[in-house]
Structure formats: C-alpha cells, structure tokens
Design an enzyme around this catalytic site. Structure first.
Site, PDB file in Angstrom:
ATOM      1  N   LYS A 121       0.843  -1.202   0.000  1.00 19.73           N
ATOM      2  CA  LYS A 121       0.000   0.000   0.000  1.00 19.73           C
ATOM      3  C   LYS A 121       0.881   1.256   0.000  1.00 19.73           C
ATOM      4  O   LYS A 121       2.089   1.169   0.276  1.00 19.73           O
ATOM      5  CB  LYS A 121      -0.913  -0.016   1.238  1.00 19.73           C
ATOM      6  CG  LYS A 121      -0.167  -0.024   2.571  1.00 19.73           C
ATOM      7  CD  LYS A 121      -1.101  -0.366   3.731  1.00 19.73           C
ATOM      8  CE  LYS A 121      -0.350  -0.376   5.045  1.00 19.73           C
ATOM      9  NZ  LYS A 121      -1.177  -0.906   6.143  1.00 19.73           N
TER      10      LYS A 121
ATOM     11  N   TYR B 172      15.196  30.147  10.412  1.00 25.61           N
ATOM     12  CA  TYR B 172      13.941  30.808  10.792  1.00 25.61           C
ATOM     13  C   TYR B 172      13.802  30.887  12.304  1.00 25.61           C
ATOM     14  O   TYR B 172      14.041  29.907  13.011  1.00 25.61           O
ATOM     15  CB  TYR B 172      12.748  30.039  10.233  1.00 25.61           C
ATOM     16  CG  TYR B 172      12.518  30.246   8.759  1.00 25.61           C
ATOM     17  CD1 TYR B 172      12.242  31.518   8.243  1.00 25.61           C
ATOM     18  CD2 TYR B 172      12.561  29.171   7.884  1.00 25.61           C
ATOM     19  CE1 TYR B 172      12.025  31.700   6.891  1.00 25.61           C
ATOM     20  CE2 TYR B 172      12.339  29.344   6.532  1.00 25.61           C
ATOM     21  CZ  TYR B 172      12.070  30.625   6.035  1.00 25.61           C
ATOM     22  OH  TYR B 172      11.853  30.802   4.705  1.00 25.61           O
TER      23      TYR B 172
ATOM     24  N   ARG C  76     -10.540  -0.718  14.877  1.00 23.69           N
ATOM     25  CA  ARG C  76     -10.243   0.112  13.716  1.00 23.69           C
ATOM     26  C   ARG C  76     -11.130  -0.300  12.552  1.00 23.69           C
ATOM     27  O   ARG C  76     -12.022   0.435  12.144  1.00 23.69           O
ATOM     28  CB  ARG C  76      -8.762   0.015  13.355  1.00 23.69           C
ATOM     29  CG  ARG C  76      -8.360   0.956  12.241  1.00 23.69           C
ATOM     30  CD  ARG C  76      -6.875   0.932  11.929  1.00 23.69           C
ATOM     31  NE  ARG C  76      -6.448  -0.296  11.252  1.00 23.69           N
ATOM     32  CZ  ARG C  76      -5.263  -0.439  10.659  1.00 23.69           C
ATOM     33  NH1 ARG C  76      -4.399   0.569  10.655  1.00 23.69           N
ATOM     34  NH2 ARG C  76      -4.925  -1.574  10.062  1.00 23.69           N
TER      35      ARG C  76
HETATM   36  C1  LIG Z   1      -0.429  -1.897   6.831  1.00 16.18           C
HETATM   37  C2  LIG Z   1      -1.010  -3.208   7.209  1.00 16.18           C
HETATM   38  C3  LIG Z   1      -0.194  -4.350   7.275  1.00 16.18           C
HETATM   39  C4  LIG Z   1       1.305  -4.287   7.204  1.00 16.18           C
HETATM   40  O1  LIG Z   1       1.795  -3.847   8.449  1.00 16.18           O
HETATM   41  P1  LIG Z   1       3.355  -3.759   8.774  1.00 16.18           P
HETATM   42  O2  LIG Z   1       3.383  -3.408  10.211  1.00 16.18           O
HETATM   43  O3  LIG Z   1       3.913  -2.705   7.893  1.00 16.18           O
HETATM   44  O4  LIG Z   1       3.931  -5.099   8.480  1.00 16.18           O
HETATM   45  C5  LIG Z   1      -0.815  -5.576   7.486  1.00 16.18           C
HETATM   46  N1  LIG Z   1      -2.150  -5.653   7.637  1.00 16.18           N
HETATM   47  C6  LIG Z   1      -2.964  -4.582   7.616  1.00 16.18           C
HETATM   48  C7  LIG Z   1      -4.416  -4.740   7.820  1.00 16.18           C
HETATM   49  C8  LIG Z   1      -2.409  -3.314   7.418  1.00 16.18           C
HETATM   50  O5  LIG Z   1      -3.204  -2.230   7.429  1.00 16.18           O
END
Ligand SMILES: *Cc1c(COP(=O)(O)O)cnc(C)c1O
Length: 384
Positions: free
Chosen positions: A44, A264, A143
């Site tokens: 992703k 800054y 979630r």
């Molecule tokens: C992003 C995600 C993963 C991968 O998680 P990592 O900690 O990067 O290995 C796996 N499962 C779900 C549902 C996720 O949202």
C-alpha cells in the site's frame, strides 16, 4: 544508457537509493520464518513510498502471490505490473460506488463493515454468482472489521456462500511491535474462536511484527509490510537488510561568529565560532521539521547535528567537528544509510519509521538497484 543515468544522478539535489535485492532478501527471510504459512506482501501507499512499480514485480519474482493495498487505485496500478495469477486484496474494502469496478477487475475487497458486506452481496445477486472477498474481524483494535458476535451471526447466514466466495478471514494486531503485550494473545484467541465458524477458509493475522511472534500467529498467510522495507518491526526482530539510503548535497558552507543566529526564528545561536553547511533537503522532501535542533546528517562516521529549524528546501548542520577540507559545496552528506537508520531518524523526529519512509517524496532522484546492478533512475519530480 549508463552515461545518461549518471548525468541524471549527478544533476540532483538529493538522491534516494532503493535496494530491491535487500527487499527480496527480506521477503525470503520472512517467508522462511512463517513457513509452512505463505507470506504475502503489503505494498500500500506506493510500497511505503518506495515505488510499487519496481517493488511488486521483484516480490512477485520471489514467489509472492498475495498482495495487499489500501485502495482501489493502488490495486489498479499494482495489477499492471504483476502476473495475473496473483491475488490483490484491498484492505480498506469498498468505497461506495466502486463495487462494480472492483469486481470487474478481479480484486478482492477486505469487507470490514455491514455496509461493505451488503453492497458486495447486492452486486453478487445482480450478477447471479458469488463474488470473492476477504472478511476482517475486529479482534480488539477497534479500527476495521466486524465485531466477533456479528461475524459468528454472519457465519450462520445460509445465503452467504451463494453471494460471497470467502477467500480469507483476517484480523490485525494492535501491539505486534511489543512481543510480550498481553493484547497479542488475547486478539489471537478471539480470532481463533471466530475462525472455527468458517471452516476451510484460509486465515491471516500477522503483519511484520506478527511474523516474528509465535507460530500460531502465522496462520495461512502473513501480511508483512515494513519489514520488507528494512525496518525491524519489534525490538527483538533483527536480521533484516536495510533497503534505503538517502543523501543530499551541500549547498553552501560558512563560518559564523559567536552570538550569530541560524535559520527561521533564529532558534540557534552559535555559542562559539562555528562552521556550518546548508544541506539541500527540507520538509518538502519528507525530511521532518520536527528534526529541527535534534536530528543530524552524517559524513562518513561523523555526526553533523542539525542547527536551527529545518526549512522547506534546506536545513543547516554543524560541521565544526570535520577537518576544514572534508566537505565542499556540491558534496553529498548521508541522511539515511550505514550511519543513520530509519529507526534513528524516527526516534529523533518523535515518530515511527513508517512515517519517515512513506513521506520521502518525489523530489529525490531515485536510483533503484538490484543485486546485479542499477535498474532504473527516476529524475526528481518524475512520476514514481
Ligand atoms: C499496513 C497493514 C499491514 C502491514 O503492516 P506492517 O506493520 O507494515 O507489516 C498488514 N495488515 C494490515 C491490515 C495493514 O493495514
């Protein structure tokens, strides 16, 4: 060809090197760890910012056949670059209105809510055949996913198999980066209880951290993301190969007198005469502004502390510790590499390595290498 690449690489302010050989090695290491379960890959957010178009085919060549993205548009890009015997799961499920497109393209939505399930079933009735999907159970993270009671009710629904071809039952761990956290086992137990209602359906729990937990967390398919990209997912999960190096150029070098301010807000004032270098990286490059006054760049094994605030396109580091002729305008300093890991930067920026990785933006020249040499250059600003 090599010459053209070199010119592009030379004519940049910063360069990000992505090692596909290391990603492949990390995939093999995780696959061996979770065997006899199979390892998928989470790609992703453009493979955590590293470029899904290069990363996914490398994983596919290693035998990965289960790919996970968050959104439909990511699935569309992914499908173009891997073989059509791979399965693509969309973790966020179905945006309203995307159902027909998703089904047409053969992607598997992860059904998370009653509304997503209903919309997928409705389309299945229209088509007169079951549509493939994954189902997520919320085993305690609050979630995404169905509450356990709703999932067991769904399992009793006699029409379900006529409408949904359930290919994967999954849940996600809230605390896999803390191997001894009691929530891990509690989520596992809750998930296994629900899993009993769906006999024969493959199951998946483990993200990267989960892959380093006990064997019963591995189920049928693991879903590692960050570990593939070289980040240790938990304190005792070692042995992954680093994947990225990031360097940026020295734009200017100057000496300042005692009492002179920097950047800054003039948040830094030189306590003694100092030598400073202005470096061509800033928060618009994904280099966090929260590193102001705390982070560092490196030259070989010498730490060059960031002084004053990180700007949009540059930051200033203290090079007083270096011999006078060690750095010149145009030289590169290290931001990520042998002297400074993603975890180091994340700690200094008070965030997690995931965030540093996914923010490394399109302004860096990208150099994708594999074990047998350089594969591809992307000039700054080009689509990745
Ligand atoms: C992003 C995600 C993963 C991968 O998680 P990592 O900690 O990067 O290995 C796996 N499962 C779900 C549902 C996720 O949202």
């Amino acid at each position: 060809m090599a010459m053209k690449h070199q010119i592009i690489a030379e004519a940049c302010s910063s360069r990000l090197r992505i090692d596909l050989g290391a990603i492949r090695a990390n995939y093999r290491a995780i696959a061996a760890r979770v065997a006899p379960a199979r390892s998928g890959a989470v790609v992703k957010a453009n493979a955590y910012g590293l470029g899904v178009v290069q990363v996914a085919p490398a994983l596919y060549r290693e035998g990965c056949r289960h790919f996970f993205v968050a959104q439909l548009n990511e699935a569309i890009t992914l499908a173009r670059v891997i073989g059509d015997d791979a399965t693509i799961f969309i973790l966020n499920g179905l945006d309203p209105g995307s159902e027909a497109d998703c089904a047409e393209r053969g992607f598997l939505p992860v059904l998370n809510s009653h509304s997503q399930i209903e919309r997928w079933r409705k389309l299945a009735r229209t088509k007169g055949r079951p549509l493939p999907a994954a189902l997520q159970i919320d085993s305690g993270m609050s979630r995404l996913g169905l509450p356990p009671a709703d999932a067991s009710a769904l399992a009793q629904d006699l029409h379900l198999s006529r409408e949904i071809d359930l290919r994967l039952l999954m849940t996600h761990l809230a605390c896999s980066d803390e191997p001894t956290h009691p929530a891990n086992r509690a989520q596992l137990d809750g998930f296994y209880a629900i899993r009993a209602h769906f006999p024969g359906v493959p199951a998946s729990i483990a993200n990267s951290g989960g892959a380093f937990l006990a064997g019963d967390f591995h189920c049928d398919i693991a879903r590692p993301g960050v570990a593939l990209y070289g980040v240790d997912p938990a304190p005792d999960a070692h042995g992954l190969r680093p994947v990225v190096t990031l360097e940026a150029r020295v734009l200017q070098i100057r000496e300042i007198e005692t009492g002179i301010g920097v950047g800054y807000g003039l948040t830094y004032t030189a306590p003694t005469p100092h030598r400073l270098a202005t470096i061509a990286i800033g928060y618009a490059d994904g280099w966090p502004r929260s590193l102001s006054g705390v982070g560092a760049a490196w030259h070989r094994d010498v730490r060059l502390p960031i002084v004053g605030r990180v700007s949009m396109d540059s930051m200033t580091v203290d090079i007083t510790a270096l011999p006078a002729d060690a750095l010149a305008e145009g030289d590169f300093v290290e931001l990520l590499g042998p002297s400074q890991s993603l975890a180091d930067v994340a700690r200094d920026a008070d965030t997690i390595a995931y965030e540093i990785l996914t923010q490394l933006g399109p302004r860096h020249a990208r150099i994708v290498v594999d074990d047998d040499g350089v594969l591809e250059f992307t000039a700054p600003g080009e689509r990745i």
